[in-house]
Design a protein around this motif. Sequence first.
Motif, mmCIF file in Angstrom:
data_model
loop_
_atom_site.group_PDB
_atom_site.id
_atom_site.type_symbol
_atom_site.label_atom_id
_atom_site.label_comp_id
_atom_site.label_asym_id
_atom_site.label_seq_id
_atom_site.Cartn_x
_atom_site.Cartn_y
_atom_site.Cartn_z
ATOM 1 N N LEU A 196 1.037 -1.428 -0.205
ATOM 2 C CA LEU A 196 0.090 0.128 0.013
ATOM 3 C C LEU A 196 1.090 1.427 0.253
ATOM 4 O O LEU A 196 0.214 2.415 -0.503
ATOM 5 C CB LEU A 196 -1.146 -0.036 1.110
ATOM 6 N N ILE A 197 2.043 0.812 0.557
ATOM 7 C CA ILE A 197 3.007 2.287 0.222
ATOM 8 C C ILE A 197 3.345 2.183 -0.950
ATOM 9 O O ILE A 197 3.558 4.086 -1.055
ATOM 10 C CB ILE A 197 4.083 2.330 1.175
ATOM 11 N N GLU A 198 3.487 1.360 -1.440
ATOM 12 C CA GLU A 198 3.925 1.778 -2.973
ATOM 13 C C GLU A 198 2.377 2.192 -4.188
ATOM 14 O O GLU A 198 3.420 3.050 -4.702
ATOM 15 C CB GLU A 198 4.760 0.726 -3.275
ATOM 16 N N ARG A 199 2.208 1.465 -3.989
ATOM 17 C CA ARG A 199 0.495 2.088 -4.207
ATOM 18 C C ARG A 199 0.395 3.550 -4.026
ATOM 19 O O ARG A 199 -0.431 4.371 -5.101
ATOM 20 C CB ARG A 199 -0.553 1.152 -3.610
ATOM 21 N N ARG A 213 -0.524 7.024 -17.226
ATOM 22 C CA ARG A 213 0.290 5.391 -17.922
ATOM 23 C C ARG A 213 1.818 5.883 -17.774
ATOM 24 O O ARG A 213 2.539 5.174 -18.014
ATOM 25 C CB ARG A 213 -0.262 6.189 -19.712
ATOM 26 N N THR A 214 1.837 7.092 -17.692
ATOM 27 C CA THR A 214 3.319 7.770 -17.845
ATOM 28 C C THR A 214 4.002 6.671 -16.285
ATOM 29 O O THR A 214 4.956 6.428 -16.335
ATOM 30 C CB THR A 214 3.597 9.143 -17.639
ATOM 31 N N ALA A 255 -3.284 -1.873 -11.374
ATOM 32 C CA ALA A 255 -3.917 -0.623 -11.115
ATOM 33 C C ALA A 255 -3.995 0.464 -11.972
ATOM 34 O O ALA A 255 -4.713 1.264 -11.121
ATOM 35 C CB ALA A 255 -3.973 -0.442 -9.420
ATOM 36 N N LEU A 256 -2.787 1.383 -11.895
ATOM 37 C CA LEU A 256 -2.102 2.602 -12.872
ATOM 38 C C LEU A 256 -2.547 2.542 -14.123
ATOM 39 O O LEU A 256 -3.922 3.979 -15.039
ATOM 40 C CB LEU A 256 -0.937 2.819 -12.944
#
Length: 302
Positions: A196-199, A213-214, A255-256
């Motif tokens: 979750l930290i990375e998300r 997208r970038t 997710a992105l």
Amino acid sequence: MLVAPALVVVVVSVPADRVRPAAGVTALAWSAAAAAVATLVNLGAFTVKAAAEVPGVAHRFGLSYQTVVQDTAHQRWVPWLSAALLACGTVAAARVWRKHRRGWRFARRFAGTPGDGQVVLVDRTEIDAFAVPGRPGRIVVTTGMREALDDDQFAALVAHERAHLDAGHSRLMLVAELAGAVHPALRWVARRVSFLIERAADERAAGAVGDRRTVATAIAAAALAADRRPAADGPVRLSFARAVHPGAVPRRVAALLAPPPGRRRAWPVIVPVLLAAGSVVWTGEALYDLYELLVLAHHLAP
């Protein structure tokens, strides 16, 4: 004392993907910490009781050891098992603390001088980038990482690492891993917190650069390049290029590439907080019971 952390894991595991990353990581990390502290305090209370069962110790403090023993006569092993678990949890937490301290010292070797800007480029072939907390915080990027990304992707990387600094993610990761060291069930929460930290940093980076997208292509490009080169020597945490756990990078990219997350319900975050708060309240009751037992043992001392 040992069940509440497991309940936190069970409750979180079902709705975990419905939690908004920024809110979820804070709630999970501190809920795990509260449950872990409650566990240690409860184990400490039983350890005090175990010590009071020793005749010499009881006599030294003016207690009736028979009274203390009688309180858990049907389960004599509980206080002594608690003492062993307390020792194991304390040692494990100390190891996690030392590991993080080593990681921070390693990272600060590349943080540059006070006159440098926030982004420090170091001449190393490894594909790596990481945030170095401090005053001021720094973002360290290797030349290998810079060469692997185009300008837009590099801007996304910097925004991602800046999000780590702004949100204090290294502190939350330390809190979660300390909790996981204290109670084995909370190790799952620590793993969830790392994801979750990375998300959360990904979402903030997407907002900063204005293009999800970038950010996704930057993560994918960095991960693919990192697979072809060795990692830097040292326990660096929260590295942009490498996932702490298998499968995290594809999930972040997916997710992105999906539509931005809509409004999320609050209850998945509130429930673990309430469970952790309940464990703290129960711990207070346990301490009061210990106090009453010791007072009684003092009055009945020969």
